[in-house]
Design a protein around this motif. Structure first.
Motif, PDB file in Angstrom:
ATOM      1  N   ALA A 141       0.744  31.646  14.876  1.00 28.30           N
ATOM      2  CA  ALA A 141      -0.199  30.918  14.003  1.00 28.30           C
ATOM      3  C   ALA A 141      -0.776  29.714  14.729  1.00 28.30           C
ATOM      4  O   ALA A 141      -1.989  29.423  14.637  1.00 28.30           O
ATOM      5  CB  ALA A 141       0.514  30.487  12.727  1.00 28.30           C
ATOM      6  N   LYS A 144      -3.359  30.884  17.271  1.00 29.57           N
ATOM      7  CA  LYS A 144      -4.620  31.271  16.639  1.00 29.57           C
ATOM      8  C   LYS A 144      -5.418  30.033  16.238  1.00 29.57           C
ATOM      9  O   LYS A 144      -6.646  29.971  16.426  1.00 29.57           O
ATOM     10  CB  LYS A 144      -4.358  32.144  15.415  1.00 29.57           C
ATOM     11  N   GLY A 145      -4.700  29.036  15.673  1.00 28.53           N
ATOM     12  CA  GLY A 145      -5.390  27.813  15.275  1.00 28.53           C
ATOM     13  C   GLY A 145      -5.969  27.084  16.469  1.00 28.53           C
ATOM     14  O   GLY A 145      -7.087  26.532  16.405  1.00 28.53           O
ATOM     15  N   LEU A 212     -10.737  36.768  14.177  1.00 30.83           N
ATOM     16  CA  LEU A 212      -9.975  35.604  13.699  1.00 30.83           C
ATOM     17  C   LEU A 212     -10.799  34.642  12.825  1.00 30.83           C
ATOM     18  O   LEU A 212     -10.271  34.108  11.842  1.00 30.83           O
ATOM     19  CB  LEU A 212      -9.381  34.836  14.889  1.00 30.83           C
ATOM     20  N   ALA A 217      -6.382  32.448   5.845  1.00 33.86           N
ATOM     21  CA  ALA A 217      -5.385  31.506   6.366  1.00 33.86           C
ATOM     22  C   ALA A 217      -3.955  31.996   6.121  1.00 33.86           C
ATOM     23  O   ALA A 217      -3.043  31.711   6.902  1.00 33.86           O
ATOM     24  CB  ALA A 217      -5.595  30.125   5.754  1.00 33.86           C
ATOM     25  N   PHE A 220      -2.431  34.016   9.060  1.00 36.09           N
ATOM     26  CA  PHE A 220      -2.413  33.460  10.407  1.00 36.09           C
ATOM     27  C   PHE A 220      -1.049  33.679  11.082  1.00 36.09           C
ATOM     28  O   PHE A 220      -0.968  33.803  12.301  1.00 36.09           O
ATOM     29  CB  PHE A 220      -2.767  31.966  10.366  1.00 36.09           C
ATOM     30  N   GLU A 221       0.016  33.686  10.326  1.00 37.39           N
ATOM     31  CA  GLU A 221       1.352  33.861  10.900  1.00 37.39           C
ATOM     32  C   GLU A 221       1.691  35.329  11.167  1.00 37.39           C
ATOM     33  O   GLU A 221       2.684  35.610  11.823  1.00 37.39           O
ATOM     34  CB  GLU A 221       2.412  33.267   9.963  1.00 37.39           C
TER      35      GLU A 221
END
Length: 413
Positions: A141, A144-145, A212, A217, A220-221
């Motif tokens: 996560a 990705k962020g 993405l 949200a 994301f994990e």
């Protein structure tokens, strides 16, 4: 001795009396005396039976065994026509079926996390790129962020850079401002590329990375674990909810093997190793089902095994129906040589008679024992250099029976 002399004199006297006193004695009596080794005197008619040898049967031809068709069928004698063929030598070695290292993969994770879903079990088939498990990972996560943030900053800086470039082209702003915007934009592009490479290393594909910005949200994990090859699941190493990743945790989820091609590990002795070469044809056979197939040698180990003192030779086999299972013990024949010959007969057709190689040829009335010259041989056949021509019919099974009959006739003679 004295008695034998008297008998001889009596016989001579008897013959003399018969010849003088009874000249017309029957011819049978006179012949009987002749057959008994007695001397005869007096006139004998020419051509009488006493002087004619007894009729004897015609002697058998030497080396000929006479058998009827019923006798041939009863003792199981089988014949075939002589023909040409190929003389092949084979090296016989034991082997074991193993998965091909080129078609084996371990599905592992590259980040810490928890197994959220396992979609495949033992024996299940998977396609290349198919999702086999889902992982929840805080590290993924964060990665990705980081990528999305770098991407957004780069997009904004690109807009500022393009504006400053336009102003500089019109000589409205300073060159220094333009160069500063350009440097900032290039720096952010490097960060975007770095964040993208990190996601790729963690297992995300190009399509996932491009999607993405539109990803919710809450996901994301979540990371999808995909199979790198097509095949079957042969091992599952984790359970649902298990912690995986680095720091002494399990990293492998599954093992996948594609069995459409397998290897055969062959143990070749040092003495036979010079006969093996890469590319040679190998015939593999299993004793349990007597199935066989052909492959080719793809690797010859340069180092001998310390325990067995044998070299590792690997042959690759096609296995489209997956009937050759890894772990099976097999016997293998490595084709060492393959040469054409004009006259080729089975080894069991050759018998040694009188110290010479001999075959039994089908002739009118029986079988003739014919000496032949032999040349090279292989696992089951012998080259005949002289004595036979293609088309001659010879005994190829149970020829030892004819040899025994020939020896019996010679003993009676």
């Amino acid at each position: 001795m004295f008695k034998r002399t008297l008998l001889l004199l009596g016989a001579v006297g008897g013959g003399f009396l018969i010849a003088t006193v009874w000249p017309d004695a029957p011819a049978a009596l006179r012949a009987r005396l002749a057959q008994g080794g007695f001397l005869t005197f007096g006139p004998v008619v020419a051509g009488s039976p006493a002087l004619t040898p007894a009729a004897t049967p015609k002697p058998e031809e030497p080396g000929l065994v006479r058998l009827t068709q019923d006798q041939v069928a009863k003792v199981g004698i089988r014949t075939e026509a002589v023909r040409g063929g190929r003389l092949a030598r084979h090296l016989h070695v034991p082997g074991t079926i193993v998965p091909s290292a080129n078609n084996t993969a371990r599905i592992a994770v590259k980040t810490q996390g928890t197994v959220a879903e396992l979609r495949k079990g033992l024996g299940d088939r998977v396609a290349k790129g198919e999702v086999v498990a889902l992982l929840d990972s805080r590290e993924i996560a964060d990665a990705k962020g980081e990528y999305l943030a770098a991407r957004l900053s780069a997009a904004l800086q690109k807009t500022l850079y393009e504006r400053d470039q336009s102003l500089w082209d019109k000589r409205i702003s300073s060159e220094q401002q333009y160069l500063r915007s350009q440097a900032s934009y290039e720096e952010l592009k490097v960060k975007v590329d770095s964040a993208r490479r990190k996601l790729t290393f963690l297992g995300l594909g190009p399509a996932e990375i491009e999607a993405l910005p539109n990803l919710p949200a809450a996901q994301f994990e979540r990371q999808e674990i995909r199979s790198p090859i097509a095949g079957r699941i042969v091992e599952r190493r984790v359970d649902l909810g298990a912690a995986v990743g680095r720091d002494n945790l399990e990293t492998e989820l599954y093992s996948v093997v594609n069995l459409t091609q397998v290897w055969v590990d062959l143990a070749v002795s040092p003495g036979d190793l010079p006969l093996a070469r890469e590319g040679q044809v190998v015939t593999v056979r299993t004793q349990a089902t007597d199935e066989s197939t052909e492959g080719r040698i793809v690797f010859i180990g340069p180092v001998l095994d310390q325990n067995t003192r044998a070299a590792r030779v690997v042959a690759e086999l096609p296995n489209p129906d997956e009937r050759w299972r890894p772990g099976s013990f097999v016997s293998a024949e490595i084709a060492v040589s393959d040469k054409p010959v004009r006259t080729l007969v089975p080894s069991e057709a050759i018998q040694t008679i009188g110290g010479k190689p001999t075959v039994f040829v089908r002739v009118e009335g029986g079988f003739e024992a014919r000496p032949v010259g032999v040349g090279r041989s292989d696992d089951g056949n012998v080259e005949v250099t002289n004595g036979l021509e293609p088309g001659d019919v010879i005994v190829v099974a149970n020829s030892f029976i004819l040899k025994a009959e020939l020896g019996k006739s010679a003993a009676e003679d």
